[in-house]
Design an enzyme around this catalytic site. Structure first.
Site, PDB file in Angstrom:
ATOM      1  N   ASP A 243       3.329   9.470  -0.629  1.00  7.43           N
ATOM      2  CA  ASP A 243       2.161   8.695  -0.216  1.00  7.43           C
ATOM      3  C   ASP A 243       1.923   7.602  -1.244  1.00  7.43           C
ATOM      4  O   ASP A 243       2.013   7.863  -2.449  1.00  7.43           O
ATOM      5  CB  ASP A 243       0.935   9.628  -0.161  1.00  7.43           C
ATOM      6  CG  ASP A 243      -0.038   9.241   0.934  1.00  7.43           C
ATOM      7  OD1 ASP A 243      -0.036   8.066   1.328  1.00  7.43           O
ATOM      8  OD2 ASP A 243      -0.805  10.115   1.382  1.00  7.43           O
TER       9      ASP A 243
ATOM     10  N   HIS B 283       0.820  -1.225   0.000  1.00  5.80           N
ATOM     11  CA  HIS B 283       0.000   0.000   0.000  1.00  5.80           C
ATOM     12  C   HIS B 283       0.847   1.266   0.000  1.00  5.80           C
ATOM     13  O   HIS B 283       0.360   2.334  -0.330  1.00  5.80           O
ATOM     14  CB  HIS B 283      -0.929   0.000   1.217  1.00  5.80           C
ATOM     15  CG  HIS B 283      -2.011  -1.024   1.104  1.00  5.80           C
ATOM     16  ND1 HIS B 283      -3.328  -0.703   0.891  1.00  5.80           N
ATOM     17  CD2 HIS B 283      -1.961  -2.378   1.147  1.00  5.80           C
ATOM     18  CE1 HIS B 283      -4.048  -1.811   0.819  1.00  5.80           C
ATOM     19  NE2 HIS B 283      -3.239  -2.843   0.974  1.00  5.80           N
TER      20      HIS B 283
END
Ligand code: G6P
Length: 489
Positions: free
Chosen positions: A379, A167
């Protein structure tokens, strides 16, 4: 094909209520937000840590079972002792892999005992998985906490198919090489049938590391999913940008409770534009720099005094780790400083909210906000950006988004993309977003909403599972990339 999902964090955490009774709370973070609707939709098992240690609660499964029944899938807790929580979770996961994978190696603490605990806990995840594993199960392992589970499963004799999805970003070669356990982590990842990354860039970084550290590995394929051949095994590697339950977010935006809350937020800020930030408390989210950018906007645009308010929501996270505690202090000091500098009768420029936002508050904030300011330093994806767009069925809203969020790839045609380290550049983009004409706003928002709707969380799941089992890898969509502008604007 049944699904067993493994992640460090279960979608629910256990906590004591005021009377000292154990209760179940929703966990925060992109992984949980994305995967919970998937399990609700398909059923299956979810194995993970419920956030409390063995010393705090000996058997969490009884409390968890009730939540699982309610949502239609089975939850199985992996117990951790206090020492394991400190070394595996706080230690190797959050003080080594988290900063390293976010390109912040100077923040890493490479302690050998962290690695020992990490391998032991990964082994325990494998043992608990075996207890629930049936022949037709696909084992889907998530995120940097659990890179070695598939290796452990194979060592225990399991022949089940396994997939791994990261992720967070996968770092460039020279950063990854700093990891003292680089061989072990890479080798363990190659035990899966499929390894997935958020972006093409992450997949490229991974393949570069594999080529360097495993000279005999052969990489083939031209499409989005590549194949590595190593020691007689085949491992597929692809990029799968994670998403959200788009229709659910769009539906929520029309809920009367949400609309009532939007009205009350707007009434509290009459004739003002609302800028919104929603971030988990984390140094990778760049919150202090974002606050500086807002200060810079107020300094250069005196006409905006009293006309714009920033709502900065910070979701509590990893509060036991000193670096996170310091980050909170820094943010609160800056909020106080900026408010002290600009507040005047009837207007406080920054509203700071430090707690989890329950229904209907979060979608109401999204909908009330004229601009979302999403500026992480790095991110994996950033689902707040996608949720914000999905909620704006009214066609309003504008997004200022970091170039270094995975979401920049899909939202590049509608967002104002910024370098979060360039606070003047962020202030410029924020000003443009605030002064945007209605027409351009609609065009930009329509493009972003389409990008999110076209590749929602269900499409993401299907793409990943298809890539794990399909024979023909040429059919996969080629994901685009985002490259910053070559010349100054
Ligand atoms: C990120 C990670 C997730 C993690 C989440 C919340 O989104 O990719 O794996 O669950 O942050 O962090 P926490 O440490 O509370 O699980």
């Amino acid at each position: 094909m049944g699904l067993i999902v493994l992640s460090n964090r279960l979608p629910f955490m256990l906590a004591r209520d005021a009377a000292g009774e154990w209760m179940v709370e929703s966990a925060s973070g992109g992984l949980v937000t994305a995967l919970r609707p998937v399990l609700q939709d398909r059923g299956g098992h979810w194995i993970g840590w419920p956030g409390v240690t063995r010393e705090e609660l000996a058997d969490p499964n009884a409390v968890l079972a009730r939540a699982g029944q309610h949502y239609g899938f089975e939850l199985h807790a992996v117990p951790l002792s206090n020492a394991e929580r400190d070394d595996y979770y706080h230690g190797l996961s959050n003080e080594v892999l988290w900063p390293l994978f976010h390109d912040l190696p100077s923040l890493c603490r490479f302690r050998p005992r962290y690695w020992t605990a990490y391998e032991e806990v990964n082994h325990r995840f494998a043992e608990i998985t075996l207890e629930h594993l049936a022949e037709d199960h696909f084992v889907w392992i998530h995120d940097y906490h659990l890179t070695c589970v598939a290796r452990e499963l194979r060592a225990m004799g399991s022949a089940s198919r396994t997939g791994f999805f990261l992720h967070v970003p996968f770092p460039p070669l020279d950063v990854f090489l700093q990891l003292p356990w680089r061989f072990q982590v890479l080798r363990a990842l190659l035990e899966h049938d499929l390894v997935g990354f958020q972006t093409v860039g992450g997949r490229r970084n991974f393949l570069q590391c594999v080529r360097l550290l495993f000279k005999e590995a052969e990489v083939s394929g031209k499409g989005d999913v590549r194949t590595i051949r190593l020691e007689g095994r085949e491992v597929r590697v692809g990029s799968f940008p994670i998403s959200i339950d788009y229709h659910e977010f769009a539906r929520r935006a029309a809920d009367p409770d949400v609309l009532a809350k939007v009205r009350s937020l707007r009434q509290d800020e009459p004739n003002r534009k609302i800028v919104l930030g929603v971030d988990r408390l984390d140094y990778t989210k760049g919150i202090p720099l974002k606050l500086e950018a807002f200060r810079s906007l107020l300094l250069r645009c005196p006409d905006l005094a009293g006309r714009v308010t920033l709502f900065q929501v910070v979701l509590p996270s990893r509060e036991d780790i000193p670096r996170y505690q310091r980050q909170k202090v820094d943010i609160e000091r800056l909020v106080g400083e900026i408010n002290g500098q600009f507040t005047r009768s009837g207007w406080v420029p920054i509203h700071y909210i430090y707690r989890n936002l329950e229904w209907p508050r979060l979608p109401a904030y999204y909908l009330a906000a004229d601009v979302a300011l999403v500026t992480p330093l790095k991110d994996g994806m950033n689902l707040v950006a996608k949720e914000y767009c999905a909620t704006h069925a009214d066609g309003g809203g504008a997004l200022v988004l970091s170039e270094f969020a995975g979401a920049a790839v899909q939202l590049q045609r509608g967002a104002f993309l910024v370098n979060p380290y360039d606070t003047d550049g962020v202030a410029d983009a924020l000003e443009r977003a605030l002064r945007l004409g209605r027409r351009e706003q609609r065009v930009r928002m329509r493009r972003m909403r389409r990008a999110v709707a076209d590749y929602d969380i269900y499409r993401w799941v299907d793409a990943f599972l298809e890539a794990a089992i399909s024979r023909d890898l040429d059919d996969f969509p080629i994901h685009e990339e985002y490259f910053p502008e070559a010349s100054p604007p």
